[in-house]
Design a protein around this motif. Structure first.
Motif, PDB file in Angstrom:
ATOM      1  N   CYS A   1       0.830  -1.201   0.000  1.00 14.45           N
ATOM      2  CA  CYS A   1       0.000   0.000   0.000  1.00 14.45           C
ATOM      3  C   CYS A   1       0.865   1.252   0.000  1.00 14.45           C
ATOM      4  N   LEU A   2       1.937   1.225   0.794  1.00 11.90           N
ATOM      5  CA  LEU A   2       2.850   2.364   0.830  1.00 11.90           C
ATOM      6  C   LEU A   2       3.497   2.573  -0.526  1.00 11.90           C
ATOM      7  N   SER A   3       3.938   1.489  -1.157  1.00 15.46           N
ATOM      8  CA  SER A   3       4.563   1.591  -2.476  1.00 15.46           C
ATOM      9  C   SER A   3       3.580   2.152  -3.490  1.00 15.46           C
ATOM     10  N   LEU A   4       2.337   1.691  -3.434  1.00 11.39           N
ATOM     11  CA  LEU A   4       1.313   2.182  -4.348  1.00 11.39           C
ATOM     12  C   LEU A   4       1.057   3.666  -4.134  1.00 11.39           C
ATOM     13  N   LEU A   5       0.998   4.079  -2.891  1.00  9.07           N
ATOM     14  CA  LEU A   5       0.769   5.480  -2.564  1.00  9.07           C
ATOM     15  C   LEU A   5       1.885   6.367  -3.106  1.00  9.07           C
ATOM     16  N   LEU A   6       3.131   5.936  -2.930  1.00  7.34           N
ATOM     17  CA  LEU A   6       4.267   6.701  -3.440  1.00  7.34           C
ATOM     18  C   LEU A   6       4.275   6.710  -4.969  1.00  7.34           C
ATOM     19  N   TRP A   7       3.884   5.588  -5.584  1.00  7.33           N
ATOM     20  CA  TRP A   7       3.808   5.525  -7.041  1.00  7.33           C
ATOM     21  C   TRP A   7       2.745   6.490  -7.558  1.00  7.33           C
ATOM     22  N   LEU A   8       1.592   6.552  -6.890  1.00  5.61           N
ATOM     23  CA  LEU A   8       0.535   7.479  -7.306  1.00  5.61           C
ATOM     24  C   LEU A   8       1.001   8.933  -7.210  1.00  5.61           C
ATOM     25  N   GLU A   9       1.731   9.242  -6.160  1.00  3.24           N
ATOM     26  CA  GLU A   9       2.245  10.605  -5.994  1.00  3.24           C
ATOM     27  C   GLU A   9       3.238  10.950  -7.111  1.00  3.24           C
ATOM     28  N   GLU A  10       4.126   9.988  -7.430  1.00  2.76           N
ATOM     29  CA  GLU A  10       5.101  10.217  -8.506  1.00  2.76           C
ATOM     30  C   GLU A  10       4.387  10.375  -9.849  1.00  2.76           C
ATOM     31  N   ARG A  11       3.374   9.541 -10.082  1.00  2.00           N
ATOM     32  CA  ARG A  11       2.616   9.595 -11.336  1.00  2.00           C
ATOM     33  C   ARG A  11       1.846  10.911 -11.445  1.00  2.00           C
ATOM     34  N   TYR A  12       1.310  11.383 -10.339  1.00  2.00           N
ATOM     35  CA  TYR A  12       0.586  12.654 -10.311  1.00  2.00           C
ATOM     36  C   TYR A  12       1.496  13.793 -10.782  1.00  2.00           C
ATOM     37  N   GLU A  13       2.731  13.797 -10.261  1.00  2.00           N
ATOM     38  CA  GLU A  13       3.656  14.879 -10.604  1.00  2.00           C
ATOM     39  C   GLU A  13       4.229  14.750 -12.011  1.00  2.00           C
ATOM     40  N   SER A  14       4.511  13.517 -12.450  1.00  2.00           N
ATOM     41  CA  SER A  14       5.181  13.339 -13.737  1.00  2.00           C
ATOM     42  C   SER A  14       4.221  13.232 -14.928  1.00  2.00           C
ATOM     43  N   ILE A  15       2.960  12.846 -14.691  1.00  2.00           N
ATOM     44  CA  ILE A  15       2.034  12.649 -15.813  1.00  2.00           C
ATOM     45  C   ILE A  15       0.801  13.550 -15.702  1.00  2.00           C
ATOM     46  N   TYR A  16       0.038  13.429 -14.606  1.00  2.00           N
ATOM     47  CA  TYR A  16      -1.233  14.135 -14.509  1.00  2.00           C
ATOM     48  C   TYR A  16      -1.067  15.648 -14.539  1.00  2.00           C
ATOM     49  N   MET A  17      -0.049  16.166 -13.840  1.00  2.00           N
ATOM     50  CA  MET A  17       0.141  17.617 -13.798  1.00  2.00           C
ATOM     51  C   MET A  17       0.532  18.186 -15.162  1.00  2.00           C
ATOM     52  N   ARG A  18       1.045  17.333 -16.058  1.00  2.00           N
ATOM     53  CA  ARG A  18       1.470  17.787 -17.392  1.00  2.00           C
ATOM     54  C   ARG A  18       0.386  17.613 -18.451  1.00  2.00           C
ATOM     55  N   HIS A  19      -0.724  17.007 -18.057  1.00  2.00           N
ATOM     56  CA  HIS A  19      -1.827  16.788 -19.002  1.00  2.00           C
ATOM     57  C   HIS A  19      -2.490  18.124 -19.324  1.00  2.00           C
ATOM     58  N   PRO A  20      -2.879  18.357 -20.612  1.00  2.00           N
ATOM     59  CA  PRO A  20      -3.485  19.648 -20.978  1.00  2.00           C
ATOM     60  C   PRO A  20      -4.785  19.956 -20.221  1.00  2.00           C
ATOM     61  N   GLY A  21      -5.500  18.926 -19.785  1.00  2.00           N
ATOM     62  CA  GLY A  21      -6.760  19.146 -19.074  1.00  2.00           C
ATOM     63  C   GLY A  21      -6.616  19.215 -17.555  1.00  2.00           C
ATOM     64  N   PHE A  22      -5.371  19.223 -17.061  1.00  2.00           N
ATOM     65  CA  PHE A  22      -5.127  19.234 -15.612  1.00  2.00           C
ATOM     66  C   PHE A  22      -5.673  20.512 -14.972  1.00  2.00           C
ATOM     67  N   GLN A  23      -6.404  20.359 -13.876  1.00  2.00           N
ATOM     68  CA  GLN A  23      -6.957  21.502 -13.130  1.00  2.00           C
ATOM     69  C   GLN A  23      -6.433  21.451 -11.699  1.00  2.00           C
ATOM     70  N   LYS A  24      -5.526  22.351 -11.398  1.00  2.00           N
ATOM     71  CA  LYS A  24      -4.939  22.389 -10.062  1.00  2.00           C
ATOM     72  C   LYS A  24      -6.020  22.746  -9.041  1.00  2.00           C
ATOM     73  N   GLY A  25      -5.985  22.063  -7.906  1.00  2.00           N
ATOM     74  CA  GLY A  25      -6.926  22.356  -6.827  1.00  2.00           C
ATOM     75  C   GLY A  25      -8.238  21.601  -6.907  1.00  2.00           C
ATOM     76  N   SER A  26      -8.430  20.770  -7.950  1.00  2.00           N
ATOM     77  CA  SER A  26      -9.683  20.014  -8.037  1.00  2.00           C
ATOM     78  C   SER A  26      -9.694  18.918  -6.979  1.00  2.00           C
ATOM     79  N   GLN A  27     -10.886  18.473  -6.619  1.00  2.00           N
ATOM     80  CA  GLN A  27     -11.042  17.450  -5.578  1.00  2.00           C
ATOM     81  C   GLN A  27     -10.446  16.123  -6.031  1.00  2.00           C
ATOM     82  N   PRO A  28      -9.743  15.413  -5.125  1.00  2.00           N
ATOM     83  CA  PRO A  28      -9.186  14.103  -5.507  1.00  2.00           C
ATOM     84  C   PRO A  28     -10.296  13.080  -5.741  1.00  2.00           C
ATOM     85  N   LEU A  29     -10.009  12.121  -6.628  1.00  2.00           N
ATOM     86  CA  LEU A  29     -10.978  11.060  -6.916  1.00  2.00           C
ATOM     87  C   LEU A  29     -11.037  10.043  -5.791  1.00  2.00           C
ATOM     88  N   LEU A  30      -9.892   9.815  -5.136  1.00  2.00           N
ATOM     89  CA  LEU A  30      -9.810   8.840  -4.061  1.00  2.00           C
ATOM     90  C   LEU A  30      -9.985   9.564  -2.734  1.00  2.00           C
TER      91      LEU A  30
END
Length: 199
Positions: A9-38
């Motif tokens: 679970c810890l590894s998954l959590l850290l992977w999600l955080e890394e993915r958020y910074e490296s992929i989701y934040m760079r997506h053209p539709g990214f909206q900073k401050g939106s509510q998390p899905l999880l």
């Protein structure tokens, strides 16, 4: 605070955080401050089951080298508890860094440690508003682990303990002893607090 003791679970959590910074934040539709899905509930803490009560407790600190020694000797000394694979999690701590912990004593320390070992102990946090310690187990169970009289001194100690945890990236420990003056543990858990995943 989002807490996990399971290494996957810890590894998954850290992977999600890394993915958020490296992929989701760079997506053209990214909206900073939106509510998390999880979103997980942070339930109101329940009364502690009688078999989990300790008689005394104290905020303590140990150098990381001593913490690592306690974790490595769990199997050798047949002590109850659990460690974390900090290498797998990518967490680096200097040997001299003081890791905050909670020392708990009981005249029935071994049965207490055995009962605690049956839980998935995740974290301990100081609730300075209510003057208590909250024990989180599993993914969404919280207990009032101990209480104390709210005074400027106790509040300051609890705040300093929480600040020390934050300075260590959420790393802390729970140790069960037969006596507060004893160096020998009958139970030792290395714990980690992490912020909630951003996604």
């Amino acid at each position: 605070m989002f807490v996990f003791s399971n290494i996957y679970c810890l590894s998954l959590l850290l992977w999600l955080e890394e993915r958020y910074e490296s992929i989701y934040m760079r997506h053209p539709g990214f909206q900073k401050g939106s509510q998390p899905l999880l979103a997980l509930d942070n339930p109101f803490p329940m009364e502690l089951p009688e078999n989990l009560f300790g008689e005394k407790w104290a905020f303590v600190q140990l150098p990381f080298s001593a913490v690592r020694e306690e974790v490595s000797s769990l199997d050798e000394r047949f002590v109850f508890g659990a460690g974390l694979d900090l290498d797998l999690l990518g967490i680096e701590v200097d040997d001299n860094t003081l890791i905050p912990g909670l020392a708990v004593t009981s005249s029935r320390a071994k049965p207490l440690a055995a009962w605690m070992n049956g839980l998935e102990v995740c974290s301990v946090e100081a609730d300075t508003g209510r003057g208590g310690l909250i024990l989180s187990v599993g993914i969404s169970t919280r207990y009032v682990y101990a209480t104390y009289k709210n005074t400027p001194t106790t509040t300051s100690e609890a705040e300093a303990w929480e600040a020390a945890k934050k300075a260590c990236g959420g790393l802390h420990f729970l140790a069960i002893h037969e006596d507060l003056d004893s160096d020998d543990c009958v139970g030792f858990w290395l714990l980690l607090n992490l912020p909630p995943p951003p996604i």
